[in-house]
Motif scaffolding. Sequence first.
Motif, PDB file in Angstrom:
ATOM      1  N   ILE A  80       2.277   3.987  18.924  1.00 15.14           N
ATOM      2  CA  ILE A  80       1.725   2.720  18.468  1.00 15.14           C
ATOM      3  C   ILE A  80       2.620   1.419  18.834  1.00 15.14           C
ATOM      4  O   ILE A  80       3.804   1.468  18.894  1.00 15.14           O
ATOM      5  N   ARG A 126       3.609  -7.382   6.315  1.00 13.54           N
ATOM      6  CA  ARG A 126       2.399  -7.813   7.077  1.00 13.54           C
ATOM      7  C   ARG A 126       2.115  -9.541   6.775  1.00 13.54           C
ATOM      8  O   ARG A 126       1.881  -9.696   5.571  1.00 13.54           O
ATOM      9  N   TRP A 160       1.781   6.599  10.836  1.00 13.11           N
ATOM     10  CA  TRP A 160       1.150   5.477  11.244  1.00 13.11           C
ATOM     11  C   TRP A 160      -0.166   5.513  10.242  1.00 13.11           C
ATOM     12  O   TRP A 160      -1.270   6.261   9.989  1.00 13.11           O
ATOM     13  N   TRP A 161      -0.269   4.134   9.622  1.00 10.53           N
ATOM     14  CA  TRP A 161      -1.599   4.044   8.738  1.00 10.53           C
ATOM     15  C   TRP A 161      -1.528   2.155   8.316  1.00 10.53           C
ATOM     16  O   TRP A 161      -0.634   1.738   8.820  1.00 10.53           O
ATOM     17  N   GLN A 162      -2.538   2.155   7.379  1.00  8.61           N
ATOM     18  CA  GLN A 162      -2.374   0.677   6.951  1.00  8.61           C
ATOM     19  C   GLN A 162      -3.083   0.476   5.521  1.00  8.61           C
ATOM     20  O   GLN A 162      -3.515   1.476   4.897  1.00  8.61           O
ATOM     21  N   ILE A 200       0.819  -1.136   0.100  1.00 11.28           N
ATOM     22  CA  ILE A 200       0.078   0.070  -0.166  1.00 11.28           C
ATOM     23  C   ILE A 200       0.891   1.195  -0.033  1.00 11.28           C
ATOM     24  O   ILE A 200       0.480   2.214  -0.766  1.00 11.28           O
ATOM     25  N   THR A 201       1.996   1.129   0.439  1.00 12.75           N
ATOM     26  CA  THR A 201       2.958   2.265   0.757  1.00 12.75           C
ATOM     27  C   THR A 201       3.493   2.813  -0.718  1.00 12.75           C
ATOM     28  O   THR A 201       3.525   3.917  -1.100  1.00 12.75           O
TER      29      THR A 201
HETATM   30  C1  WTA Z   1       2.062  -1.221  11.407  1.00 11.21           C
HETATM   31  C2  WTA Z   1       1.515  -0.225   5.982  1.00 11.21           C
HETATM   32  C3  WTA Z   1       3.911   1.714  14.119  1.00 11.21           C
HETATM   33  C4  WTA Z   1       0.610  -1.328  12.380  1.00 11.21           C
HETATM   34  C5  WTA Z   1       1.480   1.193   5.821  1.00 11.21           C
HETATM   35  C6  WTA Z   1      -0.293  -1.205  11.052  1.00 11.21           C
HETATM   36  C7  WTA Z   1       3.105   1.056  11.952  1.00 11.21           C
HETATM   37  C8  WTA Z   1       0.347  -2.228  10.273  1.00 11.21           C
HETATM   38  C9  WTA Z   1       3.345   2.228  11.594  1.00 11.21           C
HETATM   39  C10 WTA Z   1      -0.205  -1.878   8.877  1.00 11.21           C
HETATM   40  C11 WTA Z   1       4.121   3.120  12.423  1.00 11.21           C
HETATM   41  C12 WTA Z   1       2.134   0.963  10.067  1.00 11.21           C
HETATM   42  N1  WTA Z   1       4.131   3.051  13.728  1.00 11.21           N
HETATM   43  N2  WTA Z   1       3.342   0.843  13.443  1.00 11.21           N
HETATM   44  N3  WTA Z   1       4.349   4.498  11.986  1.00 11.21           N
HETATM   45  N4  WTA Z   1       2.920   2.170  10.274  1.00 11.21           N
HETATM   46  N5  WTA Z   1       2.500   0.219  11.140  1.00 11.21           N
HETATM   47  O1  WTA Z   1      -1.402  -2.595   5.961  1.00 11.21           O
HETATM   48  O2  WTA Z   1       0.872  -2.487  13.013  1.00 11.21           O
HETATM   49  O3  WTA Z   1       1.021  -3.145   5.591  1.00 11.21           O
HETATM   50  O4  WTA Z   1      -1.644  -1.923  11.715  1.00 11.21           O
HETATM   51  O5  WTA Z   1       0.267  -0.821   6.070  1.00 11.21           O
HETATM   52  O6  WTA Z   1       1.630  -1.798  10.208  1.00 11.21           O
HETATM   53  O7  WTA Z   1       0.409  -2.775   7.772  1.00 11.21           O
HETATM   54  P1  WTA Z   1       0.077  -2.463   6.291  1.00 11.21           P
END
Ligand code: WTA
Length: 661
Positions: free
Chosen positions: A526, A540, A426-428, A323-324
Amino acid sequence: MADTAAGDSGTSLEQRLDAMLEIERFDPSQQFREQALLSDPAVYERAARDPQGWWAEQAEALDWFERWDTVLDDSEPPFYKWFTGGKLNVSYNCLDRHVDAGRGDRVAYHWRGEEGERRDVTYAELHRDVQRFANALKDLGVQQGDVVGIYLPMIPEVVVAMLACARIGAPHNVVFGGFSAESVKERMEFSEAKVLVTVDGARRKGKTAPIKATVDEHMGDLASLKTVVVVRHARLDGVPMTAGRDVWFDEVCAAAAADCPAEPLDAEHPLFILYTSGSTASPKGILHTTGGYLTGVAATHRYVFDLKPDEDVWWCAADVGWITGHSYIVYGPLANGATSVMWEGAPDYPHKGIWWEVAEETRATLLYAAPTAIRTFMKWGHEIPERYDLSALRLLGSVGEPINPKAWLWYHQVIGGGRCPIVDTWWQTETGAIMITPLPGITSTKPGSATTPFPGVAAEVVGEGDGEPIDSGQGLLVLTQPWPSMLRTLYKEDERFVETYFARFGKERYLVGDAARRDRDGYLWIIGRIDDVVNVSGHRLSTAEVESAIVAHEKVAEAAVIGQSDEDTGQAICAFVTLNGEIEGTDELIAEIGAVVAERIGKFARPKRIIWADDLPKTRSGKIMRRLLRDIAEGRALGDVTTLRDPSVMASLESQIKDAQ
Ligand code: WTA
């Protein structure tokens, strides 16, 4: 040359960083604040008072063919709709409007290849290539709404393919290049993709993997998959091509018409599906749509990174397959007309200074990377980046996992020369865009904290049991109001969508799946996942997914996977494996299990550690107690074992670990 932290005062960098751990806050410098797009904290209040008005303002920054009637349709929560009645096209917003405004010659991507190749792709060139490929897709029978799979390495064609899909309204389903062909097949099957766009071969650290041949071996007969389009990149000989199904990317583009007007699409038209890991073995197809998603990524890309498209050179060092990469390599930067760096390869090939060589050469001003990478660079030593001129950098970002304060400070001092603000974002996959983050011209940062929600986003930490908001302390993170770039559902699994994110605290509160702490200043820290999701180097993975791959080995009876804390990768996969009958665990078997996981999921999912277990700790109802396994793996005193069906299992596990050491 950047003013670096190694200093000449006689103290080592290590000592200086340790001393800095005492510093609680880093304020934006006056110099940064004065030039920042946002520097007045009143923006937070304004957005909080009228979130819909704030988001509508952000949506105005895009070009709409037809304006929306309603900003937020919340008549059927949690199935929210944004900007309903509006029509737009993502590819138009990313390309045509920049070219039409006379910015066609601007470089969209400074692409840098592993073997030193340089390709600077302008907006006009992208526009041309996207139109041709969009027409080619149409010629291949792709219609609005048809899913197109994309399995490509970090090359400009991946962007062309994504935007071509967006142009004609065919949702794409990108699979990260590190996933195995088996995973690609699974994702193509789930999403019923009609076309798969892939590559002859992908290069990695001087080696070439024959991607097309491997895809062929695994793809089998998928009734839905009509065409495989192959990009020539590694120039491999003897690439297998199935007549009637496989075509070359360059040939279909050459045969296609040059002009392809962007299709006006509903704001809620699906833009893409991206599979991500959840609590169960079957990946979740996160569905994002058009208007809200683009609004969210464009606004956050602009404000979180203080983007000045005429001056900045942006580098998001992620892979497009996550996603990033979707949001901050492709859609956000292109919607904002930014110039980006796109690096094909690994951080240590051809040498450990390659990132800094690329940053120096492209004069990168903004860098967005994962803590894992930062920790790795830290281990390699500050001397390496210090050989390069990183003085163009003015802001640094972090994403994907919690960043430990030491790595934060190292990033700040060594890479940022002490002058660049750090945004820990932080995001997902589900949130589509950054949710919790500093605003670099406003927020005082605290190393290790993602600070506070972006304007227009509302978050709370709530008690695990009662769901009551916690003012200061630890609990579960929830987002308490809808936001434009939120996932709309799980592809073809509406019920699972509601169940996963909205069952626990109701339809008004989105359950993130992370634990977090709120401090007295309202800053969010977080902690990590509360479900069975492991975060390895920001990738993930679900424990269930890895377990089901391991038990596919014929000698394995049962497996339990946990995420063990790891200095380098944040978490590492640790597997407790019970073998069939009298079979003995050997190094050979460890290698074989690793190979099965690589084949089924991808190399990055291979367990770092395998612990042979005669039996696994289970509750009376037969549920594996992962908490105890984590305690064992991390060498902690064991927690409560009284609820186990057979408490003696733990003692024997402990002795097995001791024997192995
Ligand atoms: C973790 C990636 C701490 C978190 C963008 C989230 C983070 C999961 C951070 C999502 C951050 C992402 N600090 N934890 N800055 N950014 N996470 O879907 O557990 O691959 O729920 O998205 O990564 O992972 P995803």
